[in-house]
Write a protein that holds these residues in place. Structure first.
Motif, PDB file in Angstrom:
ATOM      1  N   MET A 194     -17.947   3.062  13.626  1.00  0.00           N
ATOM      2  CA  MET A 194     -19.199   2.700  12.633  1.00  0.00           C
ATOM      3  C   MET A 194     -18.737   2.574  11.391  1.00  0.00           C
ATOM      4  N   THR A 195     -17.409   2.637  11.132  1.00  0.00           N
ATOM      5  CA  THR A 195     -16.832   2.531   9.663  1.00  0.00           C
ATOM      6  C   THR A 195     -15.743   1.465   9.636  1.00  0.00           C
ATOM      7  N   VAL A 196     -15.617   1.011   8.390  1.00  0.00           N
ATOM      8  CA  VAL A 196     -14.466   0.017   8.357  1.00  0.00           C
ATOM      9  C   VAL A 196     -13.614   0.175   7.023  1.00  0.00           C
ATOM     10  N   ALA A 197     -12.536   0.280   7.088  1.00  0.00           N
ATOM     11  CA  ALA A 197     -11.504   0.306   5.904  1.00  0.00           C
ATOM     12  C   ALA A 197     -11.800  -0.971   4.860  1.00  0.00           C
ATOM     13  N   VAL A 198     -11.530  -0.656   3.576  1.00  0.00           N
ATOM     14  CA  VAL A 198     -11.791  -1.781   2.813  1.00  0.00           C
ATOM     15  C   VAL A 198     -10.556  -2.620   2.898  1.00  0.00           C
ATOM     16  N   GLY A 199      -9.246  -1.819   3.391  1.00  0.00           N
ATOM     17  CA  GLY A 199      -8.190  -2.705   3.408  1.00  0.00           C
ATOM     18  C   GLY A 199      -8.201  -3.762   4.698  1.00  0.00           C
ATOM     19  N   ASP A 200      -9.124  -3.357   5.653  1.00  0.00           N
ATOM     20  CA  ASP A 200      -9.429  -4.491   6.624  1.00  0.00           C
ATOM     21  C   ASP A 200     -10.236  -5.466   6.293  1.00  0.00           C
ATOM     22  N   LEU A 201     -10.824  -5.703   4.802  1.00  0.00           N
ATOM     23  CA  LEU A 201     -11.672  -6.588   4.378  1.00  0.00           C
ATOM     24  C   LEU A 201     -11.132  -7.496   3.302  1.00  0.00           C
ATOM     25  N   ASP A 202      -9.838  -7.533   3.231  1.00  0.00           N
ATOM     26  CA  ASP A 202      -8.997  -8.044   2.007  1.00  0.00           C
ATOM     27  C   ASP A 202      -8.632  -9.400   2.445  1.00  0.00           C
ATOM     28  N   GLY A 203      -9.067  -9.953   3.360  1.00  0.00           N
ATOM     29  CA  GLY A 203      -8.792 -11.507   3.835  1.00  0.00           C
ATOM     30  C   GLY A 203      -7.941 -11.189   5.245  1.00  0.00           C
ATOM     31  N   GLY A 204      -8.363 -12.501   6.210  1.00  0.00           N
ATOM     32  CA  GLY A 204      -7.444 -12.348   7.398  1.00  0.00           C
ATOM     33  C   GLY A 204      -8.369 -11.869   8.264  1.00  0.00           C
ATOM     34  N   PRO A 205      -7.590 -11.391   9.484  1.00  0.00           N
ATOM     35  CA  PRO A 205      -8.434 -10.699  10.715  1.00  0.00           C
ATOM     36  C   PRO A 205      -8.841  -9.460  10.423  1.00  0.00           C
ATOM     37  N   THR A 206     -10.162  -9.341  10.937  1.00  0.00           N
ATOM     38  CA  THR A 206     -11.089  -8.013  10.765  1.00  0.00           C
ATOM     39  C   THR A 206     -10.844  -7.487  12.270  1.00  0.00           C
TER      40      THR A 206
ATOM     41  N   TYR B  64     -15.665 -14.895   8.566  1.00  0.00           N
ATOM     42  CA  TYR B  64     -15.768 -13.667   8.813  1.00  0.00           C
ATOM     43  C   TYR B  64     -14.251 -12.946   8.729  1.00  0.00           C
ATOM     44  N   ALA B  65     -13.407 -13.961   8.122  1.00  0.00           N
ATOM     45  CA  ALA B  65     -12.048 -13.666   7.481  1.00  0.00           C
ATOM     46  C   ALA B  65     -11.945 -13.816   6.019  1.00  0.00           C
ATOM     47  N   LEU B  66     -12.991 -13.992   5.367  1.00  0.00           N
ATOM     48  CA  LEU B  66     -13.203 -13.903   3.974  1.00  0.00           C
ATOM     49  C   LEU B  66     -12.611 -12.734   3.197  1.00  0.00           C
ATOM     50  N   PRO B  67     -12.053 -12.525   2.174  1.00  0.00           N
ATOM     51  CA  PRO B  67     -11.938 -11.421   1.183  1.00  0.00           C
ATOM     52  C   PRO B  67     -13.100 -10.966   0.581  1.00  0.00           C
TER      53      PRO B  67
ATOM     54  N   LEU C 118     -16.339 -22.872  -1.886  1.00  0.00           N
ATOM     55  CA  LEU C 118     -15.881 -23.630  -0.934  1.00  0.00           C
ATOM     56  C   LEU C 118     -14.399 -23.605  -0.852  1.00  0.00           C
ATOM     57  N   ASN C 119     -13.677 -23.154  -1.733  1.00  0.00           N
ATOM     58  CA  ASN C 119     -12.243 -23.080  -1.990  1.00  0.00           C
ATOM     59  C   ASN C 119     -11.985 -21.818  -0.908  1.00  0.00           C
ATOM     60  N   ALA C 120     -12.650 -20.955  -1.200  1.00  0.00           N
ATOM     61  CA  ALA C 120     -12.105 -19.680  -0.270  1.00  0.00           C
ATOM     62  C   ALA C 120     -12.429 -19.993   0.948  1.00  0.00           C
ATOM     63  N   MET C 121     -13.606 -20.734   1.473  1.00  0.00           N
ATOM     64  CA  MET C 121     -13.821 -21.035   3.044  1.00  0.00           C
ATOM     65  C   MET C 121     -12.602 -22.138   3.419  1.00  0.00           C
ATOM     66  N   GLU C 122     -12.045 -22.942   2.595  1.00  0.00           N
ATOM     67  CA  GLU C 122     -11.059 -23.784   2.882  1.00  0.00           C
ATOM     68  C   GLU C 122      -9.875 -22.945   3.088  1.00  0.00           C
ATOM     69  N   ASP C 123      -9.695 -21.974   2.345  1.00  0.00           N
ATOM     70  CA  ASP C 123      -8.205 -21.113   2.592  1.00  0.00           C
ATOM     71  C   ASP C 123      -8.503 -20.491   3.950  1.00  0.00           C
ATOM     72  N   ALA C 124      -9.434 -19.788   4.076  1.00  0.00           N
ATOM     73  CA  ALA C 124      -9.687 -19.135   5.353  1.00  0.00           C
ATOM     74  C   ALA C 124      -9.511 -19.991   6.628  1.00  0.00           C
ATOM     75  N   ARG C 125     -10.045 -21.254   6.728  1.00  0.00           N
ATOM     76  CA  ARG C 125      -9.706 -22.245   7.748  1.00  0.00           C
ATOM     77  C   ARG C 125      -8.418 -22.552   7.975  1.00  0.00           C
TER      78      ARG C 125
ATOM     79  N   GLY D 185      -6.272 -20.540   7.484  1.00  0.00           N
ATOM     80  CA  GLY D 185      -5.534 -18.915   7.975  1.00  0.00           C
ATOM     81  C   GLY D 185      -4.853 -18.373   6.499  1.00  0.00           C
ATOM     82  N   HIS D 186      -5.042 -19.104   5.337  1.00  0.00           N
ATOM     83  CA  HIS D 186      -4.456 -18.609   4.369  1.00  0.00           C
ATOM     84  C   HIS D 186      -5.022 -17.400   3.452  1.00  0.00           C
TER      85      HIS D 186
END
Length: 409
Positions: free
Chosen positions: A222-234, A245-248, A317-324, A326-327
């Motif tokens: 029931m917890t999540v580390a902030v380091g797991d939310l900085d972009g990429g797989p969670t 759900y891979a946005l920073p 929009l740019n953040a979503m494009e990066d996530a698509r 995988g950047h």
């Protein structure tokens, strides 16, 4: 421009998710503007959302705009948060603030462990989740199977309507060599106490009360580390593979709420233009619309608002494009997101302040919307995410080759 009308410029059209679903959500948000404006005074008086407003937002599906489709949510692109808050902010900034906050928590829950998602959404997919992301307000310690958490958190918006709360805390270790960790804890309502502290000048209808936790046990999942939310797989990626759900999370944190400032400023401009179009000067009976100073103020305010809209939407929009692709954005990009989030909201605040000053004594009457728009603009701007000194300093540090001072990025 009539109240609630969208500008013809400053709105990039690129939205990559389900276009019909996006258009339908925007139409539902726009349709609520008249009735939310009518309720604005009552919302302030109550200091939280009226039940009928909360029902309207549920019925429109707005709380679930970023919730995974597998739960029945819309799973729209992140920019929908800006656009819907912009529209509702043209009616009432308090409503838009709560909508954006609570909708973003469905998005964040999609990044938690699957067991946390199932526990919350299997009971009620419409359930609302509050938050307070002020890490120093809490203290957590590691124990077998989870954490012990206690603390007192301010500014938990919409908490009275919520069955859960995401509370940020520092995790301390007995071994100083381990340092500290930033982590978010998901607690049911039974594990925290709501303190009725929300007596304020702006955003009065948000019910952003304090919450208190006394030595609650929070299981690992029931917890999540902030380091797991900085972009990429969670931790939630296996269930929710959408790049949304891979946005920073904390890099884009300003854009959870910046659309509220945008809508509030747009409404202020629309209302001002409507009044001066027909108003006659008390002193010389001249038409205010003929004054060059009036025309210049409308031009300047609209330029700031349109610029703010472009900045906010482009970042999302740019953040979503990066996530698509995988950047994962680098630190320079992350600090730029924070810089631009603060800068664009400051533009909106400047526009409202200028229009309020230009309105003279008319703006002082509590029967009008202008005084509320002014108070709300400055309440929004007081959020740390919109403090340009903080965001600008950190951007400048990174641009000069120094380490970021924001530990959540």
């Amino acid at each position: 421009m009539a109240p609630g009308q969208e500008p013809s410029v400053g709105r990039p059209a690129a939205v990559q998710s389900d276009e019909p679903a996006y258009a339908a959500m925007i139409a539902k948000a726009r349709a609520l503007i008249p009735r939310l404006r009518e309720r604005a005074a009552r919302t302030e008086e109550l200091r939280h959302l009226p039940p009928e407003t909360e029902k309207d937002l549920h019925d429109a599906g707005l709380f679930r705009m970023l919730q995974p489709k597998r739960i029945g949510g819309a799973e729209l692109d992140y920019v929908a948060l800006i656009d819907c808050a912009d529209l509702l902010g043209q009616a009432d900034a308090s409503v838009a603030w709560n909508l954006a906050n609570l909708a973003s928590h469905h998005w964040m829950l999609g990044m938690f462990e699957p067991t946390a998602q199932d526990l919350v959404w299997s009971r009620d997919p419409d359930t609302l989740i509050a938050s307070s992301f002020i890490f120093p307000a809490g203290r957590a310690t590691r124990v077998e199977g989870g954490y012990r958490l206690h603390g007192s958190w301010p500014f938990s918006s919409g908490v009275a309507s919520c069955a859960w709360n995401m509370l940020a805390s520092v995790v301390y270790s007995d071994d100083e060599a381990d340092g500290i960790e930033y982590r978010i804890f998901l607690l049911p309502k039974a594990d925290y106490k709501v303190l009725d502290t929300w007596n304020v000048a702006g955003l009065r209808g948000t019910g952003s009360c304090d919450v208190e936790v006394r030595d609650a046990f929070v299981p690992d999942d029931m917890t999540v580390a902030v380091g797991d939310l900085d972009g990429g797989p969670t931790p939630g990626s296996k269930l929710n593979p959408n790049p949304l759900y891979a946005l920073p999370v904390f890099s884009l944190f300003p854009y959870v709420l910046s659309g509220v400032a945008l809508g509030n400023a747009q409404a202020c401009l629309d209302d001002y233009a409507e009044v001066v179009r027909h108003r006659i000067s008390t002193y010389n009976h001249a038409r205010l619309s003929d004054f060059q100073s009036t025309q210049i103020k409308i031009a300047e305010a609209s330029a700031k608002i349109d610029s703010a809209r472009l900045i906010m939407r482009s970042a999302c929009l740019n953040a979503m494009e990066d996530a698509r692709r995988g950047h994962i954005p680098d630190m320079a990009t992350k600090t730029r997101y924070r810089r631009d989030g603060a800068f664009s909201v400051n533009f909106c605040t400047d526009a409202v302040s200028m229009l309020f000053a230009a309105s003279g004594a008319r703006g002082l009457f509590t029967t009008g919307a202008l005084q509320r728009q002014f108070r709300d603009a400055h309440a929004i701007n007081s959020h740390l995410a919109f403090n340009f000194d903080a965001a600008g300093t950190n951007y400048g540090r990174v641009a000069l080759g120094l380490p970021s001072e924001n530990l959540t990025l």
